[in-house]
Scaffold this motif. Structure first.
Motif, PDB file in Angstrom:
ATOM      1  N   ALA A  21       0.596  -1.361  -0.022  1.00 52.85           N
ATOM      2  CA  ALA A  21      -0.067   0.038   0.263  1.00 52.85           C
ATOM      3  C   ALA A  21       0.868   1.168   0.016  1.00 52.85           C
ATOM      4  O   ALA A  21       1.868   1.200   0.294  1.00 52.85           O
ATOM      5  N   ILE A  22       0.474   2.284  -0.299  1.00 53.03           N
ATOM      6  CA  ILE A  22       1.213   3.640  -0.737  1.00 53.03           C
ATOM      7  C   ILE A  22       1.370   4.080   0.726  1.00 53.03           C
ATOM      8  O   ILE A  22       2.568   4.867   0.905  1.00 53.03           O
ATOM      9  N   SER A  23       0.429   3.652   1.579  1.00 59.41           N
ATOM     10  CA  SER A  23       1.073   4.260   3.142  1.00 59.41           C
ATOM     11  C   SER A  23       2.226   3.479   3.741  1.00 59.41           C
ATOM     12  O   SER A  23       2.966   3.997   4.544  1.00 59.41           O
ATOM     13  N   GLU A  24       2.783   2.476   3.105  1.00 56.22           N
ATOM     14  CA  GLU A  24       4.013   1.991   3.499  1.00 56.22           C
ATOM     15  C   GLU A  24       5.218   2.411   2.936  1.00 56.22           C
ATOM     16  O   GLU A  24       6.342   2.356   3.151  1.00 56.22           O
ATOM     17  N   PHE A  25       5.192   3.693   2.010  1.00 53.94           N
ATOM     18  CA  PHE A  25       6.304   3.929   1.390  1.00 53.94           C
ATOM     19  C   PHE A  25       6.743   5.287   2.178  1.00 53.94           C
ATOM     20  O   PHE A  25       6.274   5.997   2.779  1.00 53.94           O
ATOM     21  N   SER A  64       7.805   3.009  -6.861  1.00 55.39           N
ATOM     22  CA  SER A  64       8.600   2.301  -5.851  1.00 55.39           C
ATOM     23  C   SER A  64       9.805   2.313  -6.668  1.00 55.39           C
ATOM     24  O   SER A  64      11.003   2.624  -6.048  1.00 55.39           O
ATOM     25  N   ALA A  65       9.910   1.776  -7.771  1.00 53.95           N
ATOM     26  CA  ALA A  65      11.223   1.872  -8.526  1.00 53.95           C
ATOM     27  C   ALA A  65      11.564   3.403  -8.821  1.00 53.95           C
ATOM     28  O   ALA A  65      12.706   3.592  -8.998  1.00 53.95           O
ATOM     29  N   ALA A  66      10.597   4.269  -9.034  1.00 50.95           N
ATOM     30  CA  ALA A  66      10.971   5.490  -9.436  1.00 50.95           C
ATOM     31  C   ALA A  66      11.647   6.193  -8.059  1.00 50.95           C
ATOM     32  O   ALA A  66      12.631   7.228  -8.151  1.00 50.95           O
ATOM     33  N   LEU A  67      11.146   5.941  -7.041  1.00 50.39           N
ATOM     34  CA  LEU A  67      11.669   6.523  -5.742  1.00 50.39           C
ATOM     35  C   LEU A  67      12.955   6.230  -5.166  1.00 50.39           C
ATOM     36  O   LEU A  67      13.619   6.595  -4.709  1.00 50.39           O
ATOM     37  N   ALA A  68      13.312   5.026  -5.866  1.00 52.61           N
ATOM     38  CA  ALA A  68      14.589   4.185  -5.782  1.00 52.61           C
ATOM     39  C   ALA A  68      15.723   4.616  -6.405  1.00 52.61           C
ATOM     40  O   ALA A  68      16.914   4.188  -6.115  1.00 52.61           O
ATOM     41  N   ILE A 122       9.082  10.308 -14.550  1.00 49.51           N
ATOM     42  CA  ILE A 122       8.058  10.726 -13.394  1.00 49.51           C
ATOM     43  C   ILE A 122       8.933  11.215 -12.305  1.00 49.51           C
ATOM     44  O   ILE A 122       8.457  12.052 -11.534  1.00 49.51           O
ATOM     45  N   ARG A 123      10.056  10.936 -12.265  1.00 49.80           N
ATOM     46  CA  ARG A 123      11.247  11.397 -11.216  1.00 49.80           C
ATOM     47  C   ARG A 123      11.091  12.830 -11.208  1.00 49.80           C
ATOM     48  O   ARG A 123      11.591  13.321  -9.996  1.00 49.80           O
ATOM     49  N   ALA A 124      11.185  13.535 -12.339  1.00 47.85           N
ATOM     50  CA  ALA A 124      11.285  14.969 -12.355  1.00 47.85           C
ATOM     51  C   ALA A 124      10.167  15.629 -11.548  1.00 47.85           C
ATOM     52  O   ALA A 124      10.496  16.726 -11.083  1.00 47.85           O
ATOM     53  N   PHE A 125       9.162  15.001 -11.193  1.00 44.83           N
ATOM     54  CA  PHE A 125       8.122  15.729 -10.401  1.00 44.83           C
ATOM     55  C   PHE A 125       7.510  15.135  -8.953  1.00 44.83           C
ATOM     56  O   PHE A 125       6.684  15.378  -8.462  1.00 44.83           O
TER      57      PHE A 125
END
Length: 237
Positions: free
Chosen positions: A2-6, A210-214, A223-226
């Motif tokens: 879930a996104i709450s785990e990010f 998750s991959a973008a945040l990593a 998407i990482r630009a935003f």
């Protein structure tokens, strides 16, 4: 998952909903509030939205919001280079699902034009976008490859379109899916928005996020630009 785990970057917030309908309602309410505040502050508002199938419910809910629609300018973060009558046209999608009822009073700026080439169409859209005073609200989507708007990994013009300080507002882009030819706002123009929401649904999009945040290679996953402070992410399973 879930996104709450990010663990999100500082300043980025997330809103989790139980269904696509609830997400569409919640996002429509927030966007309407932001547009109303802009109208109250400066007498007008600009809304930039993304196309594709995902935003249809959001458009339908937004069209029902009480707004001074005659003071709202609506345009697209990206467009497929096809006529408005074509089934794949984002402009056609906007006209069918958002510019209905009271919302028909909004002014719509279409990125598409009948031109000799995609480059000429992009230049025409670039001139048109010069009319925008500012972007008050931007609603982005995201593909499983990490693209947003039509900023696709591997597209020939991607490096220029992703320049944070670029002056060009619209670029010709090539998608790996049909229709290939696209028009996309530049990173610099998109990033100028006063309020930005990223709307995604499903586990595959969480995996992509998750991959973008990593990582930090923007060209690999635009998407990482935003994923910057003040971004609000709207997600549902």
């Amino acid at each position: 998952m879930a996104i709450s785990e990010f663990k999100l970057p500082q300043g980025v917030s997330a809103h989790e909903f139980k269904s696509p309908v609830l997400l569409a309602e919640g996002l429509a309410l927030k966007v309407a509030r932001q547009l109303s505040e802009a109208i109250d502050t400066k007498g007008c508002a600009t809304l930039v939205v993304s196309g594709g199938r995902s935003p249809v419910a959001f458009f339908q809910h937004l069209a029902k919001q009480t707004l001074e629609w005659s003071k709202v300018v609506v345009t697209l973060a990206d467009e497929r280079w096809v006529p408005v009558e074509h089934a794949d046209s984002n402009a056609g999608l906007i006209k069918r699902y958002l510019l209905q009822g009271p919302a028909v009073k909004a002014k719509f700026l279409s990125l598409y034009s009948v031109s000799a080439s995609l480059e000429e169409a992009a230049q025409q859209a670039d001139r048109l976008l010069g009319e925008l005073l500012s972007i008050d609200v931007l609603v982005l989507g995201m593909g499983d490859d990490g693209h947003t708007a039509s900023l696709f990994p591997g597209s020939p013009n991607l490096a220029e379109a992703l320049q944070a300080d670029g002056t060009r507002r619209c670029w010709p882009m090539l998608a790996p899916t049909v229709p290939h030819q696209r028009l996309s706002m530049s990173r610099a123009l998109l990033a100028s928005a006063q309020y930005t929401a990223l709307s995604i649904s499903g586990q595959s999009k969480l995996t992509t996020l998750s991959a973008a945040l990593a990582g930090d290679d923007v060209a690999a996953m635009p998407i990482r630009a935003f994923l910057q402070p003040t971004l609000e992410i709207y997600w549902c399973p």
